[in-house]
Structures are given as C-alpha cells and as structure tokens.
Motif scaffolding. Structure first.
Motif, PDB file in Angstrom:
ATOM      1  N   PRO A 226       0.496  -0.991   0.084  1.00  0.00           N
ATOM      2  CA  PRO A 226      -0.193  -0.530  -0.166  1.00  0.00           C
ATOM      3  C   PRO A 226       0.956   1.693   0.111  1.00  0.00           C
ATOM      4  N   ASN A 227       2.173   1.687   0.916  1.00  0.00           N
ATOM      5  CA  ASN A 227       2.915   3.055   0.697  1.00  0.00           C
ATOM      6  C   ASN A 227       2.938   2.781  -0.156  1.00  0.00           C
ATOM      7  N   GLY A 228       3.713   1.628  -1.427  1.00  0.00           N
ATOM      8  CA  GLY A 228       4.716   2.096  -2.626  1.00  0.00           C
ATOM      9  C   GLY A 228       3.600   2.474  -3.139  1.00  0.00           C
ATOM     10  N   PHE A 229       2.207   1.600  -3.101  1.00  0.00           N
ATOM     11  CA  PHE A 229       0.843   2.426  -4.209  1.00  0.00           C
ATOM     12  C   PHE A 229       0.346   4.161  -3.958  1.00  0.00           C
ATOM     13  N   LEU A 230       0.373   4.146  -2.661  1.00  0.00           N
ATOM     14  CA  LEU A 230      -0.174   5.408  -2.629  1.00  0.00           C
ATOM     15  C   LEU A 230       0.970   6.508  -2.867  1.00  0.00           C
ATOM     16  N   ASN A 231       2.453   6.327  -3.133  1.00  0.00           N
ATOM     17  CA  ASN A 231       3.617   7.013  -3.480  1.00  0.00           C
ATOM     18  C   ASN A 231       3.757   7.170  -5.230  1.00  0.00           C
ATOM     19  N   GLY A 232       2.795   6.342  -5.476  1.00  0.00           N
ATOM     20  CA  GLY A 232       2.510   6.710  -7.092  1.00  0.00           C
ATOM     21  C   GLY A 232       3.751   5.124  -7.986  1.00  0.00           C
ATOM     22  N   LYS A 233       3.851   4.470  -7.041  1.00  0.00           N
ATOM     23  CA  LYS A 233       4.762   3.197  -7.824  1.00  0.00           C
ATOM     24  C   LYS A 233       4.148   2.541  -7.626  1.00  0.00           C
ATOM     25  N   ASN A 234       3.719   1.993  -8.998  1.00  0.00           N
ATOM     26  CA  ASN A 234       3.695  -0.211  -9.489  1.00  0.00           C
ATOM     27  C   ASN A 234       3.306  -0.610  -8.792  1.00  0.00           C
ATOM     28  N   THR A 235       2.153  -1.175  -8.553  1.00  0.00           N
ATOM     29  CA  THR A 235       1.800  -2.364  -6.521  1.00  0.00           C
ATOM     30  C   THR A 235       0.893  -3.343  -7.146  1.00  0.00           C
ATOM     31  N   ASN A 236       1.534  -4.329  -6.880  1.00  0.00           N
ATOM     32  CA  ASN A 236       0.195  -5.979  -7.194  1.00  0.00           C
ATOM     33  C   ASN A 236      -0.820  -5.979  -6.838  1.00  0.00           C
ATOM     34  N   ILE A 237      -1.606  -6.331  -7.134  1.00  0.00           N
ATOM     35  CA  ILE A 237      -3.248  -5.497  -6.899  1.00  0.00           C
ATOM     36  C   ILE A 237      -4.099  -6.870  -7.944  1.00  0.00           C
ATOM     37  N   GLU A 238      -4.943  -7.408  -6.852  1.00  0.00           N
ATOM     38  CA  GLU A 238      -5.650  -8.212  -6.830  1.00  0.00           C
ATOM     39  C   GLU A 238      -7.238  -7.670  -6.920  1.00  0.00           C
ATOM     40  N   THR A 239      -8.246  -7.899  -7.435  1.00  0.00           N
ATOM     41  CA  THR A 239      -9.338  -7.330  -7.197  1.00  0.00           C
ATOM     42  C   THR A 239     -10.415  -8.498  -7.940  1.00  0.00           C
ATOM     43  N   ARG A 240     -11.775  -8.453  -7.115  1.00  0.00           N
ATOM     44  CA  ARG A 240     -12.419  -9.758  -7.407  1.00  0.00           C
ATOM     45  C   ARG A 240     -14.070  -9.380  -7.238  1.00  0.00           C
ATOM     46  N   ILE A 241     -14.606  -9.553  -7.828  1.00  0.00           N
ATOM     47  CA  ILE A 241     -15.903  -9.311  -8.300  1.00  0.00           C
ATOM     48  C   ILE A 241     -17.381 -10.139  -8.607  1.00  0.00           C
ATOM     49  N   SER A 242     -17.957 -10.911  -7.282  1.00  0.00           N
ATOM     50  CA  SER A 242     -18.297 -12.641  -7.713  1.00  0.00           C
ATOM     51  C   SER A 242     -19.967 -12.359  -7.273  1.00  0.00           C
ATOM     52  N   SER A 243     -20.937 -12.959  -8.420  1.00  0.00           N
ATOM     53  CA  SER A 243     -22.019 -12.860  -7.823  1.00  0.00           C
ATOM     54  C   SER A 243     -23.231 -13.914  -8.683  1.00  0.00           C
ATOM     55  N   ALA A 244     -23.961 -13.972  -8.973  1.00  0.00           N
ATOM     56  CA  ALA A 244     -24.717 -15.054  -9.873  1.00  0.00           C
ATOM     57  C   ALA A 244     -25.039 -14.515 -11.387  1.00  0.00           C
ATOM     58  N   VAL A 246     -22.690 -12.235 -13.154  1.00  0.00           N
ATOM     59  CA  VAL A 246     -21.221 -11.344 -13.168  1.00  0.00           C
ATOM     60  C   VAL A 246     -20.467 -11.547 -11.972  1.00  0.00           C
ATOM     61  N   LYS A 247     -19.216 -12.268 -12.637  1.00  0.00           N
ATOM     62  CA  LYS A 247     -18.231 -12.458 -11.808  1.00  0.00           C
ATOM     63  C   LYS A 247     -16.612 -11.519 -13.068  1.00  0.00           C
ATOM     64  N   PHE A 248     -16.117 -10.871 -11.997  1.00  0.00           N
ATOM     65  CA  PHE A 248     -15.328  -9.990 -12.796  1.00  0.00           C
ATOM     66  C   PHE A 248     -13.947 -10.288 -12.012  1.00  0.00           C
ATOM     67  N   SER A 249     -12.953 -10.756 -12.073  1.00  0.00           N
ATOM     68  CA  SER A 249     -11.431 -10.621 -11.988  1.00  0.00           C
ATOM     69  C   SER A 249     -10.239  -9.558 -12.214  1.00  0.00           C
ATOM     70  N   PHE A 250      -9.325  -9.149 -12.129  1.00  0.00           N
ATOM     71  CA  PHE A 250      -8.549  -8.731 -12.160  1.00  0.00           C
ATOM     72  C   PHE A 250      -7.465  -8.853 -11.641  1.00  0.00           C
ATOM     73  N   LYS A 251      -5.935  -9.154 -12.505  1.00  0.00           N
ATOM     74  CA  LYS A 251      -5.099  -9.604 -11.397  1.00  0.00           C
ATOM     75  C   LYS A 251      -3.691  -8.701 -12.288  1.00  0.00           C
ATOM     76  N   GLY A 252      -3.375  -7.708 -11.586  1.00  0.00           N
ATOM     77  CA  GLY A 252      -1.533  -7.412 -12.131  1.00  0.00           C
ATOM     78  C   GLY A 252      -1.129  -7.018 -10.677  1.00  0.00           C
ATOM     79  N   SER A 253      -1.336  -5.000 -11.543  1.00  0.00           N
ATOM     80  CA  SER A 253      -0.603  -4.016 -10.631  1.00  0.00           C
ATOM     81  C   SER A 253      -0.724  -2.268 -11.696  1.00  0.00           C
TER      82      SER A 253
END
Length: 687
Positions: A226-244, A246-253
């Motif tokens: 999180p500290n790198g993210f707040l300072n504008g640096k590329n940070t590994n991120i994973e987000t997921r939304i799951s429901s009947a 629609v399902k969406f996922s993103f894994k990257g930076s």
C-alpha cells in the motif's frame, strides 16, 4: 539550564496528569453533550447518542457509542441520514503522539446510511445551517478540488506513514441512494466488510459481501504494498467481484496517480447478458433468443478512460473469436476500435422470428402444382386459402446505435443469416453517431463470390436502411433454397441489388423500399415444369405426358432487370432463352400488399440457339396472366392474346409448327386443353 529542564519536565508531567485525570474529573454526559454540540455547529444538524457512551485515554484512546443517529437534511425522505447501532473506535495513544496511527479497532455495527438528492439536485451530504442549490454547487466544487489535490500527492503524508489497522469491520450495514430529480433508487443490504492492514509496507486485504437487487455480491481487494501504491509506484493488485449475474476479476499491477493506471489479466464471465441487464434495471427488449453467456479474457492496460485489450478472447453465445481492441471512454460517446478473428458468425439468434407461411402453401418441389397432381383440375374459383401473415407493425428502434462509436475489422470463418450460408469473409464494421455500416469486402457464397454493404441509420427518429450487394458465379439452387425456400431454379447466377428504405416498423420499411437490381442465370433449368414438352405437341393440347416425368425446363440464359418504387417491384424484360423455346415476361410485385400481377409469354420457336439469341424470334405463344395475393396466386391463359398473335402472322406460326410438331397418326383430331397447360405453368413459381 538545569532549572529549564526541570521546568519542562514538570510541564510534561502536569500535561500527562491532566490528560489522564480529565476523563475522571469531567462528567461523561458533559463530554457527550459538548461533542453533539460541536457536530451541530459544524453541520447544522442534530446528532444523538441514545445508547452506551464511553471515552477513555489510557491505555489507549477508546470511544464507544451506541444508538447513534445523525439527522437528515430538511425535506429528506428518511428521518436520519445516518444511524449506527454501535460504534467502537480504539486508537493506540503513544504512537498517535509520535505521529503514527495505529487503529486497534474500528467497528460499525448495523450502520444505516441514506444518501438522497432532492428535486433541486442538492444532495443531503452537503452540510450547513442553510443549504441552497448554490451552496450545494460550491460544496461539490470544493469536494472535487480536495479530491484532485489528494490525488495529485505523491506520498502518504503525515499521519499515514505509520498507519496500522487491527479490527476494522462494517457489520450488517445498509446504504440507500435515491435521486428525486433523476428518479433513481438503489439499495445495498447486508453489507459486511473487513480490512486487514498490519502496516503500509505489508499486504492489505479488504473483503466482504453486499446484497443488491436480491443478489449477493462478494468483493475482494488486495494490495501487495500500500505504501508504494500511495507514492505512485506500480503495486501488485488483485480485485474480484463475484455474483450469480456477473463475475469479474483482475490480477496485475496498479499505481495511484491523478488517473487510474493499471495493467494485468482480466476475466469477465456473464452467464446471461439478458439476466444481467434485467438485474441492473435495464431489461433488454431486443428480438431473438440471443444475448446469453458472455466471457472475455485477456491482457488489459488502463490509462484513465482509455482501455486496451491485448490477446483478447471473446465468446458471446455461440460466437467465439480473438484479437485486439481499444476502448476510449473520455468523450461524450465511447469509442471502440478493434481487429478480431471470429469463427462461425450465426446471426439468427439476434433476429426476430420469421413470419409463419400460409397453412395452404404449396410444397417447394415434387410436381407442377396441386391442380396438376389432381388430374389437371384447377381449384374452384370460390375456394379460399389462408391469408398471408403480412408485415409486422411492431416498432423498430435503432436509437441504441448512438450509445457507442466503433470501427472494427473482422475476419469470419462463415456467416449464417436465416438459412443463408456465407463462407470465409472479411467484414468492416463502422458505427459513428448512430450510423452502422457493415461492409462485406470479401464474401465466399455458394461456390461464387461477392460483396455487400448494409447501412442502418439510427441517428434520427426514423430508422433508415440501405442495402447494396453484387454477387457473381454462385450456385443458384442451394442459395435460393436457403434464401427464399425456393427450389425451382438451377444454374450459375449473378445478381445485383441497390435499395434504400426508412420506417419505424417492418411494414413501413417494406412500403418505403426504393431501388433497382438485376438477376441472371446461365446454363440452368427450371424444375417442376417442362415448357418445351408442353408446347411442342399441339396435337395433344400442348401437353406431353412425358412432361410430368421430366419436369424440367433447361435453359441457356434466364434473367431480367427491375426497379422498386415505394415497395412495388416492376420488371419489363424477363427473358428465358433456350433451344426451341423463348419465355418473356413483365409485371409487378407489390411487396406491401404481398400481391403479384404478371404476364408470362412462353413461345415455341424454330431456333436451337440459346445464349445471345433474340427473344423476338417468331413462333406460337400462349400468354399467361399470373395474379393475386401471395397466398393464393391465380394463373389464367390469355386466349385473346394467343389468338391475336396467330392472327397477326399465321404463316410464321405455321412455319414454326412444321419444323417442331411431329405428325399425328390414327386420324384423331387434336384437342386443345389450354387451362391444363396453364396449371402446368404454376410449377414455375412453386405454387
């Protein structure tokens, strides 16, 4: 110096004693009342704490309040803007003194938040003793400025560098949003969220669930640094939304800058587009059975409102493809560009159902006609058949084409429209300001080739459509069976068509058709009738018994041109050229009324020349009038026309007969049954 140090130490001790002793010296009720008064002064609204109230300093700063309410704006629908069953905040004291924030607990139990926008467009989260529309705009502007200022920073800032989160939860929450001006209402129920953050240099994880429109949605957000993210640096991120729906996922930076910048693997899975649209409150009314499952995977790069998909894999219903495309949502209308390779493109699920044919329609093959099959007796003049299905008056709306601009270059393995099968083709699709242009620059069609362009204009209130195609050297029989369920013609075909129309329903579109075209068939045959056999034996009344066995009229050339005006097709040069036989025709086909008015003249001639020969060769002819609604076309001989032709030049007609009609033995007199010959002509039209 020593005295100064002693004095400063004494001051520190006194401050600590004061801080520690204050909660014991000042009544809790006094603290609560002062706190509520400060809220009133800052927001102009009343706040209440009707449950437990606790505040302490050591060993940590702790604030506990139960049954907390915060009043809504004047005129609001809900009584309170915020209500909380219990609020528990615990912050470590000594790290706080040194500028670090360690939150041991931040728990909201059963919070209810009502966000409202009144008819004047003023939200209830704009605070002040007297809120006007102008002050609301100023508040929005100030909030936007603060957001921009916060987004432009490149560091976590004082107080955040040592942020640590312990027990941070939202339990059993509810958030509602209503906009009286826009007429929009949304409600989130059963909100349960939990955040884990040992420190800004350790991975952060936020997860939980929420119910919206009776569907549970599971949420996950993870940041590796999180500290790198707040300072504008590329940070590994994973987000997921799951429901009947629609399902969406993103894994990257991702990086925190003035705009969203991210890149990584995206996966979108929608079991049913129609169900998803209904769930979000926009049910689809599109015809057909399409818009089922949708799945998109690939590498995505996000730079603000610009999205680029690389190595994208797309599957919608049975259509599958891959390629690259971009999306730019920075303008008023989003722009999409792409280059895709698709498999079989079956468009039938996206089309409205076809009108059912008349229940008394004639089979498409197997003989001349129903009258011919029943011993040559025509149907009684008073017989009635089922009426044609007619054209639909259901409204057609193309305004949805204005929702996006697009430019796509597609290569497809094949296209299926109704029964028409098109082979490998290149399609350029352009959608600009509500005008959709589909240009088939290369098209493999039933052994031949062609190109076509379809323009659908939804930019104005009335849909406008234009169609142009140029087809060459394709096999006529399989094409016409698939295109029109018509199996009477064989041969190599060439066809051209250019038409335009406009209207808000199928009936209006057909009634406004204008254009022209031409059709040519070479080295083919008309199935179901043998015109030459029918005409060459006058002694048996134009009927050769072998005609019903052969049931085919070979020709060297068949074709003509036509124009369409207000839905009425007119043709004046229909021509069939075959050895010993000529056929000419002219008339109209009224598409809106589904009616035919045509005159066909088959002629027996003393010439064996086919293609390139004259259609005016002398000979005997029996004109036939073809007329009536499509559901019940009638065929009547034009005896006056036939006799008139004989009277004008009997010698040429007799010369033709000398060469073509064989002699008759036995002395029987010829009997002419022209109506039976006319019934045989019905086979030409599949009726």
């Amino acid at each position: 110096m020593k005295k100064i140090a002693i004095g400063l130490g004494a001051i520190v001790v006194l401050l600590i004693v004061a801080v520690v002793a204050a909660p014991f010296l000042i009544p809790t009720e006094t603290v609560k009342n002062e706190l509520l008064a400060q809220v009133k002064s800052a927001t102009g609204r009343d706040a209440r704490i009707d449950g437990d109230f606790k505040i302490s300093i050591l060993p940590r700063v702790e604030f506990v309040a139960g049954k907390v309410t915060f009043a809504n704006a004047p005129g609001g629908k809900a009584k309170n803007m915020v209500s909380v069953d219990k609020l528990n905040i615990q912050v470590a004291l000594f790290p706080l003194i040194s500028g670090e924030v360690e939150i041991d607990a931040f728990v909201l139990e059963k919070p209810v938040i009502n966000l409202e926008v009144n008819k004047a467009g003023v939200p209830n989260w704009v605070f002040g003793p007297a809120v006007s529309a102008a002050s609301g705009k100023q508040a929005k502007k100030a909030a936007a400025g603060a957001k921009q200022s916060a987004g432009s920073g490149s560091s976590a800032g004082p107080g955040l560098s040592g942020l640590k989160l312990g027990d941070v939860r939202l339990v059993g929450g509810q958030v509602s949003y209503s906009d009286a001006k826009a007429g929009v209402v949304h409600k989130l129920n059963d909100i349960n969220l939990k955040i884990s953050l040992p420190s800004l240099d350790d991975p952060m994880k936020a997860e939980g669930a929420v119910t919206w429109n009776k569907e549970k949605i599971e949420l996950l957000l993870g940041l590796s640094n999180p500290n790198g993210f707040l300072n504008g640096k590329n940070t590994n991120i994973e987000t997921r939304i799951s429901s009947a729906p629609v399902k969406f996922s993103f894994k990257g930076s991702a990086a925190r800058t003035t705009k969203i910048k991210a890149g990584g693997a995206l996966d979108l899975d929608v079991p049913s587009i129609r169900k998803l649209a209904a769930w979000v409150g926009s049910p689809m009314t599109a015809p057909g059975t399409a818009y089922g499952p949708l799945k998109i995977t690939g590498q995505v790069d996000v730079d603000g409102q610009k999205h680029a998909f690389r190595k994208a894999s797309l599957a919608i219903d049975a259509i599958k493809g891959n390629g690259d495309f971009t999306y730019d949502g920075g303008s008023r209308v989003p722009n999409v560009t792409g280059k895709l390779e698709l498999g079989m493109l079956d468009l039938n699920p996206y089309l409205p159902p076809e009108a059912k044919p008349s229940s008394k329609g004639t089979p498409k093959s197997g003989g001349a006609s129903s009258a011919g099959k029943s011993g040559g007796k025509p149907a009684p003049s008073g017989a009635k058949s089922a009426p044609a299905a007619g054209w639909s008056n259901d409204p057609i709306d193309l305004s949805g084409l204005k929702a996006v601009n697009a430019k796509l270059d597609l290569t497809v393995a094949g296209i299926l429209v109704r029964k028409i099968k098109i082979g490998q083709s290149n399609v350029n699709v352009s959608l600009q300001n509500g005008v959709l242009v589909t240009d088939l620059t290369k098209m493999a069609l039933y052994g031949g080739k062609g190109k076509a362009k379809l323009t659908a204009n939804g930019s104005s209130g009335t849909p406008r459509v234009a169609l142009n195609f140029d087809l060459a050297d394709f096999k006529a029989h399989p094409f016409m069976v698939d295109a029109m369920d018509f199996d009477r013609v064989e041969g190599t075909a060439n066809a051209k068509l250019a038409v335009t129309t406009q209207g808000g329903s199928q009936r209006q579109l057909v009634s406004a058709l204008n254009g022209s075209g031409q059709v040519q068939f070479l080295n083919g045959a008309i199935r179901g009738i043998n015109l030459a056999a029918m005409l060459r034996n006058v002694a048996s009344a134009f009927l050769d018994p072998n005609a019903q066995k052969t049931q085919k009229t070979d020709f060297a050339e068949l074709g003509g041109t036509y124009v369409i005006r207000q839905g009425v097709l007119s043709n004046t040069d229909l021509s069939l050229k075959s050895p010993l036989l000529r056929l000419s025709g002219k008339g109209t086909v009224d598409l809106p009324k589904q009616r035919v008015d045509y005159r066909i003249t088959p002629k027996l001639v003393a010439s064996t020349k086919g293609q390139g020969s004259s259609s005016t060769a002398s000979g005997i002819s029996v004109p036939v009038i073809v007329s009536g609604p499509w559901s019940n076309i009638s065929y009547k001989p034009d005896l006056a026309g036939a006799l008139g032709g004989l009277a004008k030049d009997p010698s040429k007609a007799l010369d033709s007969l000398k060469n073509l009609v064989p002699g008759k033995s036995g002395g029987d007199k010829p009997t002419v049954k022209i109506p039976d010959a006319v019934n045989q002509l019905k086979g030409l039209f599949g009726r």
